[in-house]
Write a protein that holds these residues in place. Structure first.
Motif, PDB file in Angstrom:
ATOM      1  N   UNK A   1       0.815  -1.212   0.000  1.00 21.03           N
ATOM      2  CA  UNK A   1       0.000   0.000   0.000  1.00 21.03           C
ATOM      3  C   UNK A   1       0.850   1.264   0.000  1.00 21.03           C
ATOM      4  N   UNK A   2       2.043   1.193   0.593  1.00 21.53           N
ATOM      5  CA  UNK A   2       2.963   2.331   0.528  1.00 21.53           C
ATOM      6  C   UNK A   2       3.335   2.593  -0.932  1.00 21.53           C
ATOM      7  N   UNK A   3       3.595   1.513  -1.665  1.00 18.46           N
ATOM      8  CA  UNK A   3       3.941   1.618  -3.081  1.00 18.46           C
ATOM      9  C   UNK A   3       2.767   2.148  -3.902  1.00 18.46           C
ATOM     10  N   UNK A   4       1.572   1.607  -3.642  1.00 13.48           N
ATOM     11  CA  UNK A   4       0.374   2.022  -4.391  1.00 13.48           C
ATOM     12  C   UNK A   4       0.070   3.495  -4.164  1.00 13.48           C
ATOM     13  N   UNK A   5       0.023   3.918  -2.907  1.00 16.38           N
ATOM     14  CA  UNK A   5      -0.326   5.317  -2.653  1.00 16.38           C
ATOM     15  C   UNK A   5       0.764   6.276  -3.108  1.00 16.38           C
TER      16      UNK A   5
ATOM     17  N   UNK B   1      -0.588   1.827 -12.951  1.00 16.43           N
ATOM     18  CA  UNK B   1       0.287   0.908 -12.211  1.00 16.43           C
ATOM     19  C   UNK B   1      -0.140   0.812 -10.758  1.00 16.43           C
ATOM     20  N   UNK B   2      -0.589   1.954 -10.202  1.00 12.58           N
ATOM     21  CA  UNK B   2      -1.036   1.974  -8.811  1.00 12.58           C
ATOM     22  C   UNK B   2      -2.258   1.121  -8.590  1.00 12.58           C
ATOM     23  N   UNK B   3      -3.303   1.309  -9.427  1.00 16.14           N
ATOM     24  CA  UNK B   3      -4.505   0.524  -9.151  1.00 16.14           C
ATOM     25  C   UNK B   3      -4.370  -0.927  -9.600  1.00 16.14           C
ATOM     26  N   UNK B   4      -3.490  -1.210 -10.567  1.00 19.14           N
ATOM     27  CA  UNK B   4      -3.223  -2.614 -10.925  1.00 19.14           C
ATOM     28  C   UNK B   4      -2.473  -3.329  -9.796  1.00 19.14           C
ATOM     29  N   UNK B   5      -1.549  -2.620  -9.167  1.00 16.01           N
ATOM     30  CA  UNK B   5      -0.831  -3.185  -8.011  1.00 16.01           C
ATOM     31  C   UNK B   5      -1.800  -3.470  -6.869  1.00 16.01           C
ATOM     32  N   UNK B   6      -2.765  -2.570  -6.684  1.00 12.25           N
ATOM     33  CA  UNK B   6      -3.797  -2.757  -5.665  1.00 12.25           C
ATOM     34  C   UNK B   6      -4.595  -4.032  -5.953  1.00 12.25           C
ATOM     35  N   UNK B   7      -4.956  -4.227  -7.217  1.00 14.44           N
ATOM     36  CA  UNK B   7      -5.726  -5.414  -7.601  1.00 14.44           C
ATOM     37  C   UNK B   7      -4.922  -6.696  -7.403  1.00 14.44           C
TER      38      UNK B   7
END
Length: 197
Positions: free
Chosen positions: A90-94, A142-148
């Motif tokens: 989540x640190x990476x995503x945000x 990339x952020x929301x794909x990482x979240x998924x």
């Protein structure tokens, strides 16, 4: 040197007079859509609650769960979600989605400046702004794909919140307007014309 500057100003004035209403409208529409995308992405990042599944609300900043009552109990310790790599992920995503918003703001500023202050560098500013918008698309998606990927075991289509869809739409708008911005610039200012200039 002065004669060249005067000739350049005349060519620029001639080019300005030829700018069609349709081109101005399209460029204004691109700027408006990018501004909407920035607002949507900002709301999505600030709220951060993107997925509700099995009584748990997963977000960029908080993890919430329903207890015996119907009140959500939220904590900032994302390890309590009991998902492998949740805290670091989540640190990476945000970081990616927040950086996407910042870059998009700079891109939007360049697009607006290129239209308000028309000079010999207007075309370059517009291109640079469009490239920054595309970079925002890459970071945002990339952020929301990482979240998924991180929450793949909890994903359900109906579980995605409105703020997740805001991020999805903003990423789509970043892509659409970045590509449109580059395309209209190449149509109205062909490379061979700029070289002659």
């Amino acid at each position: 040197m002065t004669a060249i500057a005067v000739q350049a100003q005349r060519l620029l004035a001639h080019r300005r007079s030829k700018k069609s209403f349709f081109e101005t409208f399209i460029r204004s529409l691109i700027i408006l859509c990018v501004a909407i995308a920035v607002v949507l992405s900002s709301i999505s990042v600030c709220d951060g609650h993107w997925l509700f599944a099995k009584g748990k609300l997963f977000g960029l900043w908080h993890f919430c769960s329903l207890g015996n009552s119907t009140i959500l109990k939220c904590v900032t310790d994302l390890n309590q979600a009991k998902v492998a790599g949740m805290n670091f992920g989540m640190i990476l995503v945000r970081s990616m989605v927040s950086l996407a918003v910042v870059i998009a703001i700079f891109g939007l500023e360049l697009l607006m400046v290129s239209q308000v202050c028309e000079d010999t560098n207007s075309r370059r500013k517009w291109s640079m702004g469009s490239v920054l918008i595309l970079l925002s698309f890459l970071l945002s998606s990339s952020g929301f794909l990482s979240f998924l990927i991180l929450l793949k075991d909890h994903i359900s289509f109906m579980g995605f919140t409105l703020t997740f869809w805001c991020e999805f739409i903003s990423a789509f708008l970043f892509f659409l307007n970045g590509m449109s911005g580059l395309h209209i610039n190449n149509i109205t200012y062909p490379w061979n014309r700029s070289r002659k200039f």
